[in-house]
Motif scaffolding. Structure first.
Motif, short mmCIF file in Angstrom:
data_model
loop_
_atom_site.label_atom_id
_atom_site.label_comp_id
_atom_site.label_asym_id
_atom_site.label_seq_id
_atom_site.Cartn_x
_atom_site.Cartn_y
_atom_site.Cartn_z
N LEU A 195 0.82 -1.21 0.00
CA LEU A 195 0.00 0.00 0.00
C LEU A 195 0.86 1.26 0.00
O LEU A 195 0.49 2.28 -0.61
N ALA A 196 2.00 1.21 0.67
CA ALA A 196 2.91 2.37 0.65
C ALA A 196 3.39 2.64 -0.78
O ALA A 196 3.49 3.80 -1.20
N ALA A 197 3.67 1.57 -1.52
CA ALA A 197 4.09 1.75 -2.91
C ALA A 197 2.93 2.23 -3.77
O ALA A 197 3.09 3.11 -4.62
N ALA A 198 1.73 1.67 -3.53
CA ALA A 198 0.56 2.02 -4.35
C ALA A 198 0.23 3.51 -4.25
O ALA A 198 -0.19 4.13 -5.24
N ARG A 199 0.41 4.09 -3.09
CA ARG A 199 0.07 5.51 -2.92
C ARG A 199 1.01 6.43 -3.68
O ARG A 199 0.73 7.61 -3.85
N ARG A 200 2.12 5.88 -4.16
CA ARG A 200 3.07 6.69 -4.97
C ARG A 200 2.85 6.48 -6.47
O ARG A 200 3.49 7.16 -7.28
N TRP A 201 2.00 5.54 -6.83
CA TRP A 201 1.77 5.29 -8.26
C TRP A 201 1.01 6.45 -8.89
O TRP A 201 0.25 7.17 -8.23
N ARG A 202 1.20 6.62 -10.19
CA ARG A 202 0.48 7.64 -10.94
C ARG A 202 -0.11 7.01 -12.21
O ARG A 202 0.46 6.09 -12.79
#
Length: 285
Positions: A195-202
């Motif tokens: 989830l930490a990685a997902a919140r940085r996706w664009r």
């Protein structure tokens, strides 16, 4: 659900993958939950009335004929909501993913279609797409050291600016066995990292179609944590895992928008609610 007195080849394949999971721990209460799963890719043909007129499976050779017949009977019973393109009901061919699950029951194996997902039949610019390659999460050190791998099924809510507004781990399946408390700890560990990685996706928002006017869109992304002694899940092969509990993202409806979220292949991005809508059960019930 089908019951099978399996062929020797299938039995050996099933116990080989289950054995890999048991090697990480011997907790009897959790071990009983181990499932052997195979993902199948293909396409599905749907007529104007929502009936199935045909289908193709890329990994058909991976299953014995009796299992293929089992899958065939169930697929041909499916009925879909008629597919519309530009406001017109049409015949459609949609990408399809099926997840088969086998569990041992005494001397037999119970086989079922545990999940299915059907891809978008519209054009690419009518759905959200990743803006470049999605950055993978960090592998939590404690999970890596313990040999714990698994898959986190992330659903992300995307705003018109392409920013991820929210993300939820709908399910975390582990390829390891421990106590109930250990399993909860490792699931939380992998979910937090994903989830930490997902919140940085664009993402790039659609530029045409009905979705271009919506305040947000949702996509599913299966995030795999593959330990060095495990292989990445590939369609057409059996893998053992312990399925985790499921939770629904609060912004999704309680129908097919969140059903069968684990019938997805790693490395893909899957728009939520874009494929044909199945109206009948997957299996016997």
């Amino acid at each position: 659900m089908g019951k099978w007195s399996c062929s020797l080849a299938f039995a050996l394949a099933l116990w080989a993958v289950v054995g890999c999971a048991q090697a990480a721990g011997t907790r009897a209460d959790v071990r009983k939950q181990v499932e052997a799963s195979m993902l199948l890719q293909g396409t599905l043909d749907i007529d104007e009335a929502g009936g199935v007129t045909g289908y193709q499976l890329k990994q058909a050779d991976a299953l014995p004929k009796a299992m293929l017949d089992f899958v065939d009977r169930r697929i041909r019973m499916w009925r879909f909501e008629p597919v519309q393109v530009d406001g017109k009901i049409v015949r459609a061919r949609a990408p399809m993913l099926l997840r088969l699950v086998a569990q041992r029951a005494d001397e037999n194996y119970l086989l079922r279609i545990a999940g299915a997902s059907f891809g978008n039949v519209e054009k690419e610019d009518e759905s959200a797409r990743p803006r470049g390659k999605l950055r993978p999460p960090e592998y939590p050190g404690a999970a890596n050291a313990a040999g714990v791998g698994g898959t986190v099924y992330v659903v992300a809510r995307i705003g018109p600016d392409g920013v991820v507004q929210d993300a939820v781990a709908e399910q975390v399946n582990l390829r390891a066995v421990g106590t109930v408390r250990e399993m909860e700890m490792y699931r939380a560990m992998l979910a937090d990292s994903a989830l930490a990685a997902a919140r940085r996706w664009r993402f790039d928002y659609p530029t045409r179609g009905e979705d271009a006017q919506l305040p947000f869109l949702s996509v599913r992304v299966p995030v795999e944590f593959v330990h060095w002694h495990q292989g990445q899940e590939e369609p057409g092969k059996w893998y053992a895992y312990v399925p985790g509990p499921r939770q629904r993202a609060p912004w999704l409806s309680q129908d097919s928008e969140w059903a069968d979220g684990d019938a997805l292949a790693a490395g893909g991005v899957y728009p939520v609610g874009k494929g044909p809508k199945l109206l009948t059960p997957l299996g016997d019930s």
